[in-house]
Design a protein around this motif. Sequence first.
Motif, mmCIF file in Angstrom:
data_model
loop_
_atom_site.group_PDB
_atom_site.id
_atom_site.type_symbol
_atom_site.label_atom_id
_atom_site.label_comp_id
_atom_site.label_asym_id
_atom_site.label_seq_id
_atom_site.Cartn_x
_atom_site.Cartn_y
_atom_site.Cartn_z
ATOM 1 N N SER A 1 0.594 6.757 2.795
ATOM 2 C CA SER A 1 0.473 5.998 4.041
ATOM 3 C C SER A 1 1.690 5.100 4.249
ATOM 4 C CB SER A 1 -0.819 5.165 4.043
ATOM 5 O OG SER A 1 -0.764 4.152 3.073
ATOM 6 N N ASP A 2 2.067 4.950 5.501
ATOM 7 C CA ASP A 2 3.217 4.126 5.861
ATOM 8 C C ASP A 2 2.897 2.664 5.559
ATOM 9 O OD1 ASP A 2 5.282 2.689 7.087
ATOM 10 O OD2 ASP A 2 5.503 4.186 8.665
ATOM 11 N N ARG A 3 3.730 2.052 4.747
ATOM 12 C CA ARG A 3 3.516 0.669 4.342
ATOM 13 C C ARG A 3 4.609 -0.247 4.890
ATOM 14 N NH1 ARG A 3 -0.693 1.152 1.519
ATOM 15 N NH2 ARG A 3 -0.867 -0.817 0.433
ATOM 16 N N GLY A 4 5.354 0.238 5.863
ATOM 17 C CA GLY A 4 6.388 -0.572 6.487
ATOM 18 C C GLY A 4 7.673 -0.683 5.693
ATOM 19 N N ALA A 5 7.808 0.094 4.643
ATOM 20 C CA ALA A 5 9.037 0.087 3.844
ATOM 21 C C ALA A 5 10.111 0.899 4.573
ATOM 22 C CB ALA A 5 8.763 0.689 2.463
ATOM 23 N N PHE A 6 11.330 0.769 4.120
ATOM 24 C CA PHE A 6 12.440 1.453 4.774
ATOM 25 C C PHE A 6 12.205 2.966 4.839
ATOM 26 C CE2 PHE A 6 16.768 3.066 5.240
ATOM 27 C CZ PHE A 6 17.190 2.297 6.315
ATOM 28 N N ALA B 1 -0.969 -2.679 -2.660
ATOM 29 C CA ALA B 1 -2.150 -1.843 -2.453
ATOM 30 C C ALA B 1 -3.289 -2.246 -3.388
ATOM 31 C CB ALA B 1 -1.796 -0.366 -2.667
ATOM 32 N N GLY B 2 -3.061 -3.303 -4.186
ATOM 33 C CA GLY B 2 -4.101 -3.804 -5.072
ATOM 34 C C GLY B 2 -4.114 -3.181 -6.452
ATOM 35 N N ALA B 3 -3.128 -2.356 -6.751
ATOM 36 C CA ALA B 3 -3.067 -1.706 -8.062
ATOM 37 C C ALA B 3 -2.147 -2.507 -8.989
ATOM 38 C CB ALA B 3 -2.569 -0.275 -7.919
ATOM 39 N N LYS B 4 -2.178 -2.142 -10.245
ATOM 40 C CA LYS B 4 -1.339 -2.813 -11.240
ATOM 41 C C LYS B 4 0.037 -2.169 -11.251
ATOM 42 C CE LYS B 4 -1.640 -4.186 -16.139
ATOM 43 N NZ LYS B 4 -0.407 -4.721 -16.316
ATOM 44 N N PRO C 1 -4.220 9.737 -3.058
ATOM 45 C CA PRO C 1 -3.075 10.314 -2.343
ATOM 46 C C PRO C 1 -2.840 9.703 -0.962
ATOM 47 C CG PRO C 1 -4.319 12.047 -3.415
ATOM 48 C CD PRO C 1 -5.110 10.777 -3.590
ATOM 49 N N LYS C 2 -3.911 9.359 -0.269
ATOM 50 C CA LYS C 2 -3.760 8.773 1.066
ATOM 51 C C LYS C 2 -3.039 7.423 0.998
ATOM 52 C CE LYS C 2 -6.179 7.744 5.298
ATOM 53 N NZ LYS C 2 -6.800 8.583 6.261
ATOM 54 N N SER D 1 3.744 15.829 -2.361
ATOM 55 C CA SER D 1 2.694 15.181 -3.153
ATOM 56 C C SER D 1 3.305 14.507 -4.369
ATOM 57 C CB SER D 1 1.659 16.214 -3.616
ATOM 58 O OG SER D 1 2.241 17.090 -4.573
ATOM 59 N N VAL D 2 2.541 13.616 -4.968
ATOM 60 C CA VAL D 2 2.992 12.967 -6.197
ATOM 61 C C VAL D 2 3.184 14.012 -7.292
ATOM 62 C CG1 VAL D 2 2.365 11.331 -8.022
ATOM 63 C CG2 VAL D 2 1.995 10.720 -5.633
#
Length: 169
Positions: free
Chosen positions: A35-40, A152-155, A30-31, A81-82
């Motif tokens: 987390s802010d990833r710099g997207a709009f 984030a390293g996921a598929k 969830p974190k 939450s998701v």
Amino acid sequence: MPDHQWLLFMTRYNAWQNDLMRQALEALPPKVVSSDRGAFFGSMLGTVNHILWADQMWMSRFAGWPKPECGLDQSPELTRSVGAWSAERSRLDGHLSDWAAGVDHVALSGELRWVSGATGAQMSRPMSLCVAHMFNHQAHHRGQVHSMVTGAGAKGWLSDLAFLPELST
């Protein structure tokens, strides 16, 4: 411009893509998702919330559904939450499918008039253009989420229209 068959196809594609995106998001902590990833719209969750918000807003215009309870600026916080997003997304996708099944050529060929929250102006555009825009908007932001997921390293997930499972025979 879009016709009824195109609309039905796009609602099925949309639901499929949202389910694959949900699976990708649920596989992440969830974190990471929040987390802010710099997207709009900041985070993955903020972006999927914005898509949900925009779909609710467009459907309020197309079919008189309730408007979202917040404005554009608060759209990234629509759900917390998701899991909450997933429940709302699934509900909306079901209603969207039902709506699309009942839309006819006459409804798609008319004009849509609304006051834009983004511009503050009275707008008038062909309904078919606005419906196409809603699906294009979804795809645009899902692409951003896909990029954040892989960043984030996921598929990521398969997103090509041509691979919609019901097309496989």
